[in-house]
Design a protein around this motif. Structure first.
Motif, PDB file in Angstrom:
ATOM      1  N   ASN A 172      -6.504   0.188  -9.562  1.00  0.00           N
ATOM      2  CA  ASN A 172      -6.842  -1.220  -9.731  1.00  0.00           C
ATOM      3  C   ASN A 172      -6.106  -1.798 -10.928  1.00  0.00           C
ATOM      4  O   ASN A 172      -5.949  -1.130 -11.944  1.00  0.00           O
ATOM      5  CB  ASN A 172      -8.349  -1.385  -9.933  1.00  0.00           C
ATOM      6  CG  ASN A 172      -9.053  -1.568  -8.593  1.00  0.00           C
ATOM      7  OD1 ASN A 172      -8.392  -1.712  -7.553  1.00  0.00           O
ATOM      8  ND2 ASN A 172     -10.367  -1.556  -8.606  1.00  0.00           N
ATOM      9  N   GLY A 173      -5.648  -3.019 -10.783  1.00  0.00           N
ATOM     10  CA  GLY A 173      -4.882  -3.632 -11.858  1.00  0.00           C
ATOM     11  C   GLY A 173      -3.404  -3.623 -11.544  1.00  0.00           C
ATOM     12  O   GLY A 173      -2.630  -4.327 -12.184  1.00  0.00           O
ATOM     13  N   LEU A 174      -2.981  -2.804 -10.561  1.00  0.00           N
ATOM     14  CA  LEU A 174      -1.560  -2.759 -10.196  1.00  0.00           C
ATOM     15  C   LEU A 174      -1.357  -3.360  -8.804  1.00  0.00           C
ATOM     16  O   LEU A 174      -2.273  -3.410  -7.994  1.00  0.00           O
ATOM     17  CB  LEU A 174      -1.063  -1.309 -10.211  1.00  0.00           C
ATOM     18  CG  LEU A 174      -1.092  -0.604 -11.570  1.00  0.00           C
ATOM     19  CD1 LEU A 174      -0.603   0.830 -11.429  1.00  0.00           C
ATOM     20  CD2 LEU A 174      -0.246  -1.357 -12.594  1.00  0.00           C
ATOM     21  N   HIS A 175      -0.119  -3.818  -8.553  1.00  0.00           N
ATOM     22  CA  HIS A 175       0.224  -4.340  -7.230  1.00  0.00           C
ATOM     23  C   HIS A 175       0.268  -3.226  -6.189  1.00  0.00           C
ATOM     24  O   HIS A 175       0.513  -2.074  -6.531  1.00  0.00           O
ATOM     25  CB  HIS A 175       1.631  -4.949  -7.258  1.00  0.00           C
ATOM     26  CG  HIS A 175       1.756  -6.182  -8.073  1.00  0.00           C
ATOM     27  ND1 HIS A 175       1.190  -7.381  -7.710  1.00  0.00           N
ATOM     28  CD2 HIS A 175       2.389  -6.417  -9.239  1.00  0.00           C
ATOM     29  CE1 HIS A 175       1.480  -8.295  -8.614  1.00  0.00           C
ATOM     30  NE2 HIS A 175       2.198  -7.736  -9.561  1.00  0.00           N
ATOM     31  N   HIS A 176       0.108  -3.603  -4.939  1.00  0.00           N
ATOM     32  CA  HIS A 176       0.462  -2.684  -3.859  1.00  0.00           C
ATOM     33  C   HIS A 176       1.978  -2.529  -3.879  1.00  0.00           C
ATOM     34  O   HIS A 176       2.690  -3.499  -4.103  1.00  0.00           O
ATOM     35  CB  HIS A 176       0.026  -3.231  -2.503  1.00  0.00           C
ATOM     36  CG  HIS A 176      -1.443  -3.116  -2.256  1.00  0.00           C
ATOM     37  ND1 HIS A 176      -2.349  -3.966  -2.820  1.00  0.00           N
ATOM     38  CD2 HIS A 176      -2.158  -2.233  -1.517  1.00  0.00           C
ATOM     39  CE1 HIS A 176      -3.569  -3.622  -2.433  1.00  0.00           C
ATOM     40  NE2 HIS A 176      -3.484  -2.573  -1.642  1.00  0.00           N
ATOM     41  N   LYS A 177       2.442  -1.330  -3.633  1.00  0.00           N
ATOM     42  CA  LYS A 177       3.876  -1.074  -3.714  1.00  0.00           C
ATOM     43  C   LYS A 177       4.338  -0.395  -2.430  1.00  0.00           C
ATOM     44  O   LYS A 177       3.635   0.482  -1.900  1.00  0.00           O
ATOM     45  CB  LYS A 177       4.113  -0.139  -4.909  1.00  0.00           C
ATOM     46  CG  LYS A 177       5.479  -0.254  -5.512  1.00  0.00           C
ATOM     47  CD  LYS A 177       5.545   0.561  -6.797  1.00  0.00           C
ATOM     48  CE  LYS A 177       6.796   1.379  -6.828  1.00  0.00           C
ATOM     49  NZ  LYS A 177       6.772   2.432  -7.835  1.00  0.00           N
ATOM     50  N   HIS A 178       5.514  -0.792  -1.933  1.00  0.00           N
ATOM     51  CA  HIS A 178       6.038  -0.180  -0.712  1.00  0.00           C
ATOM     52  C   HIS A 178       6.355   1.284  -0.964  1.00  0.00           C
ATOM     53  O   HIS A 178       6.984   1.623  -1.953  1.00  0.00           O
ATOM     54  CB  HIS A 178       7.310  -0.917  -0.283  1.00  0.00           C
ATOM     55  CG  HIS A 178       7.851  -0.415   1.007  1.00  0.00           C
ATOM     56  ND1 HIS A 178       9.084   0.202   1.091  1.00  0.00           N
ATOM     57  CD2 HIS A 178       7.328  -0.407   2.256  1.00  0.00           C
ATOM     58  CE1 HIS A 178       9.292   0.552   2.352  1.00  0.00           C
ATOM     59  NE2 HIS A 178       8.253   0.191   3.078  1.00  0.00           N
ATOM     60  N   VAL A 179       5.883   2.175  -0.049  1.00  0.00           N
ATOM     61  CA  VAL A 179       6.161   3.596  -0.251  1.00  0.00           C
ATOM     62  C   VAL A 179       6.959   4.207   0.889  1.00  0.00           C
ATOM     63  O   VAL A 179       7.490   5.310   0.761  1.00  0.00           O
ATOM     64  CB  VAL A 179       4.859   4.420  -0.425  1.00  0.00           C
ATOM     65  CG1 VAL A 179       4.189   4.078  -1.743  1.00  0.00           C
ATOM     66  CG2 VAL A 179       3.905   4.222   0.753  1.00  0.00           C
ATOM     67  N   GLY A 180       7.050   3.508   2.030  1.00  0.00           N
ATOM     68  CA  GLY A 180       7.767   4.081   3.165  1.00  0.00           C
ATOM     69  C   GLY A 180       7.153   3.573   4.451  1.00  0.00           C
ATOM     70  O   GLY A 180       6.458   2.549   4.445  1.00  0.00           O
ATOM     71  N   SER A 181       7.421   4.272   5.531  1.00  0.00           N
ATOM     72  CA  SER A 181       6.910   3.813   6.814  1.00  0.00           C
ATOM     73  C   SER A 181       6.377   4.991   7.606  1.00  0.00           C
ATOM     74  O   SER A 181       6.565   6.142   7.217  1.00  0.00           O
ATOM     75  CB  SER A 181       8.030   3.121   7.585  1.00  0.00           C
ATOM     76  OG  SER A 181       9.047   4.054   7.870  1.00  0.00           O
ATOM     77  N   LEU A 182       5.685   4.696   8.675  1.00  0.00           N
ATOM     78  CA  LEU A 182       5.266   5.743   9.611  1.00  0.00           C
ATOM     79  C   LEU A 182       4.942   5.117  10.965  1.00  0.00           C
ATOM     80  O   LEU A 182       4.851   3.898  11.084  1.00  0.00           O
ATOM     81  CB  LEU A 182       4.064   6.527   9.061  1.00  0.00           C
ATOM     82  CG  LEU A 182       2.838   5.787   8.550  1.00  0.00           C
ATOM     83  CD1 LEU A 182       1.993   5.216   9.679  1.00  0.00           C
ATOM     84  CD2 LEU A 182       1.988   6.740   7.724  1.00  0.00           C
ATOM     85  N   HIS A 183       4.796   5.963  11.964  1.00  0.00           N
ATOM     86  CA  HIS A 183       4.485   5.483  13.310  1.00  0.00           C
ATOM     87  C   HIS A 183       3.002   5.638  13.584  1.00  0.00           C
ATOM     88  O   HIS A 183       2.398   6.636  13.207  1.00  0.00           O
ATOM     89  CB  HIS A 183       5.268   6.286  14.349  1.00  0.00           C
ATOM     90  CG  HIS A 183       6.732   6.006  14.314  1.00  0.00           C
ATOM     91  ND1 HIS A 183       7.308   5.002  15.047  1.00  0.00           N
ATOM     92  CD2 HIS A 183       7.731   6.586  13.615  1.00  0.00           C
ATOM     93  CE1 HIS A 183       8.606   4.977  14.806  1.00  0.00           C
ATOM     94  NE2 HIS A 183       8.900   5.935  13.939  1.00  0.00           N
ATOM     95  N   ALA A 184       2.429   4.634  14.239  1.00  0.00           N
ATOM     96  CA  ALA A 184       1.014   4.702  14.611  1.00  0.00           C
ATOM     97  C   ALA A 184       0.785   3.790  15.801  1.00  0.00           C
ATOM     98  O   ALA A 184       1.580   2.880  16.060  1.00  0.00           O
ATOM     99  CB  ALA A 184       0.132   4.282  13.439  1.00  0.00           C
ATOM    100  N   SER A 185      -0.306   4.046  16.526  1.00  0.00           N
ATOM    101  CA  SER A 185      -0.571   3.231  17.716  1.00  0.00           C
ATOM    102  C   SER A 185      -1.137   1.873  17.341  1.00  0.00           C
ATOM    103  O   SER A 185      -0.919   0.895  18.042  1.00  0.00           O
ATOM    104  CB  SER A 185      -1.543   3.975  18.636  1.00  0.00           C
ATOM    105  OG  SER A 185      -2.712   4.321  17.916  1.00  0.00           O
TER     106      SER A 185
END
Ligand SMILES: [Fe+2]
Ligand SMILES: [Fe+2]
Lengths: 94, 315
Positions: free
Chosen positions: A16-29
């Motif tokens: 908490n207190g930090l931004h959401h940060k992009h970490v990568g991708s994945l496949h999901a339905s």
């Protein structure tokens, strides 16, 4: 037919207190499954406390080829920076 | 003079800048990366098999927990890497097809069998150790998504190597039979581990270009030498002997000189004639095919949910 499950981009807030940060991708339905998979793939060592997912195809991105012209307007606006303004040394903490 | 796209790209590389997915890049750069990253991903995936083989037979709950966590990490590494490769425009299924059809390669080390529990120790110590040696410089690779994936991977690898070394240490401090098991595992895994760094520099024609592109930072032989220098004292600490009569410290350079690698064996395994190539591939294909119904069911469920949602909206 495309056999791939949809691709999702994953964003993680590490605390908490930090931004959401992009970490990568994945496949999901679906988004729910994307969140569950993201927990297993990207937070096995308590790297996050909150996850956002969005289908990759729903992201609109700026074009890197235009970036010179696109960001140029900010280049000559030095007056947006504090150092542009001359103040005597006696003025402290400003 | 107007610089060509190719020249601008190389200048960016020379300034040690990162290339991101939507940036212009030469086709050959893209192709090299797709091949390297997908092979790397396949290696992580196939790499689960020799170790997964011992999860149910781990000698204690502590060892079992460690091994399960390690194997699960390797699955994660595969996923980070596939995700990085996909940013270059190659589909996940295409990569799976290439792996399953035998068209794509993976690290030849995983085509050797894990005969005893000591092999799990040797793999963590040597195979993950060699992988770390290869992967740390890749954290500074010019392609952003690959470099970022490698940062995550490297953070996790260190536990892999330590759990392996601890297994070796426990065996080496155990009964003479246990120590002999550790020695036997070192005998079988030593040379294949050295082969993990790839052919000698003279036989590795793509290295120069990869280094010019900042994909590779060190040559195969440099990394192999570092690995040997790092590992020899560790074997001494364990009290077991590296199976190389030519191994000798060069007092002047501080490097260990080591014997000739059997490259015929390496190429045989690469070409599919290693002890376990067929088993590994069959296990991968089986896992993929037997999981098909799960993926189909999940998609059917997702579609149903969406239809319901749409109906509720229009009602
Ligand atoms: Fe790994
Ligand atoms: Fe590992």
């Amino acid at each position: 037919m495309n056999k791939n499950l949809p691709l999702y981009e994953i964003f993680i807030r590490s605390k908490n207190g930090l931004h959401h940060k992009h970490v990568g991708s994945l496949h999901a339905s679906d988004p729910q499954m994307a969140i569950m998979n993201a927990r297993d793939v990207y937070t096995r060592r308590q790297e996050g406390i909150s996850i956002w997912v969005i289908e990759s195809k729903d992201i609109t991105a700026s074009n890197p080829e235009d970036s010179d012209a696109f960001y140029a307007p900010a280049e000559d606006k030095v007056y947006r920076h504090p150092t542009f303004y001359d103040l005597p040394d006696e003025v402290k903490h400003m | 003079m107007e610089l060509s796209l190719e020249q601008k790209f190389q200048e960016k590389i020379d300034r040690d800048e990162r290339i991101e997915p939507r940036d212009w890049m030469p086709d050959s750069y893209r192709k090299t990366l797709v091949r390297q990253i997908s092979q790397h991903a396949h290696s992580e995936l196939v790499g689960m098999l020799p170790e997964g083989n011992w999860i149910s037979r781990a000698p204690s709950l502590r060892r079992k927990l460690g091994l399960m966590a390690k194997v699960q990490d390797e699955a994660g590494h595969g996923l980070y890497l596939y995700s990085a490769a996909e940013t270059l425009g190659v589909e996940r299924d295409t990569m799976f097809d290439q792996l399953h059809s035998g068209k794509a390669k993976y690290s030849s080390i995983f085509n050797y069998p894990t005969l005893t529990w000591a092999d799990i120790g040797a793999i963590g110590w040597l195979v993950d150790g060699a992988a770390i040696m290869n992967q740390v410089p890749l954290c500074r690779c010019s392609y952003g998504p690959y470099a970022r994936a490698m940062v995550r991977v490297c953070k996790e690898e260190s536990f892999h190597q330590r759990q392996g070394f601890e297994i070796m240490l426990t065996l080496c401090q155990g009964t003479p039979e246990q120590k002999a098991m550790a020695q036997d595992a070192l005998n079988r895994w030593w040379w294949p581990s050295l082969m993990m760094f790839g052919p000698n520099d003279a036989e590795s024609p793509n290295t120069k270009q990869s280094m010019a592109w900042n994909i590779k930072r060190f040559s195969n032989d440099e990394l192999r030498q570092r690995f040997v220098d790092m590992t020899v004292p560790q074997a001494e600490l364990l009290g077991i002997k590296i199976p190389d009569p030519d191994l000798k410290l060069n007092e002047e350079t501080g490097n260990y000189h080591f014997g000739a690698i059997n490259w015929d064996e390496f190429w045989q395994v690469v070409k599919g004639h290693g002890p376990c190539n067929k088993d590994r591939l069959a296990a991968r294909v089986k896992a993929h095919e037997e999981g098909a119904w799960v993926r189909e069911a999940a998609m059917a469920y997702a579609e149903k949910q969406e239809n319901r949602l749409n109906k509720a909206k229009t009602a």
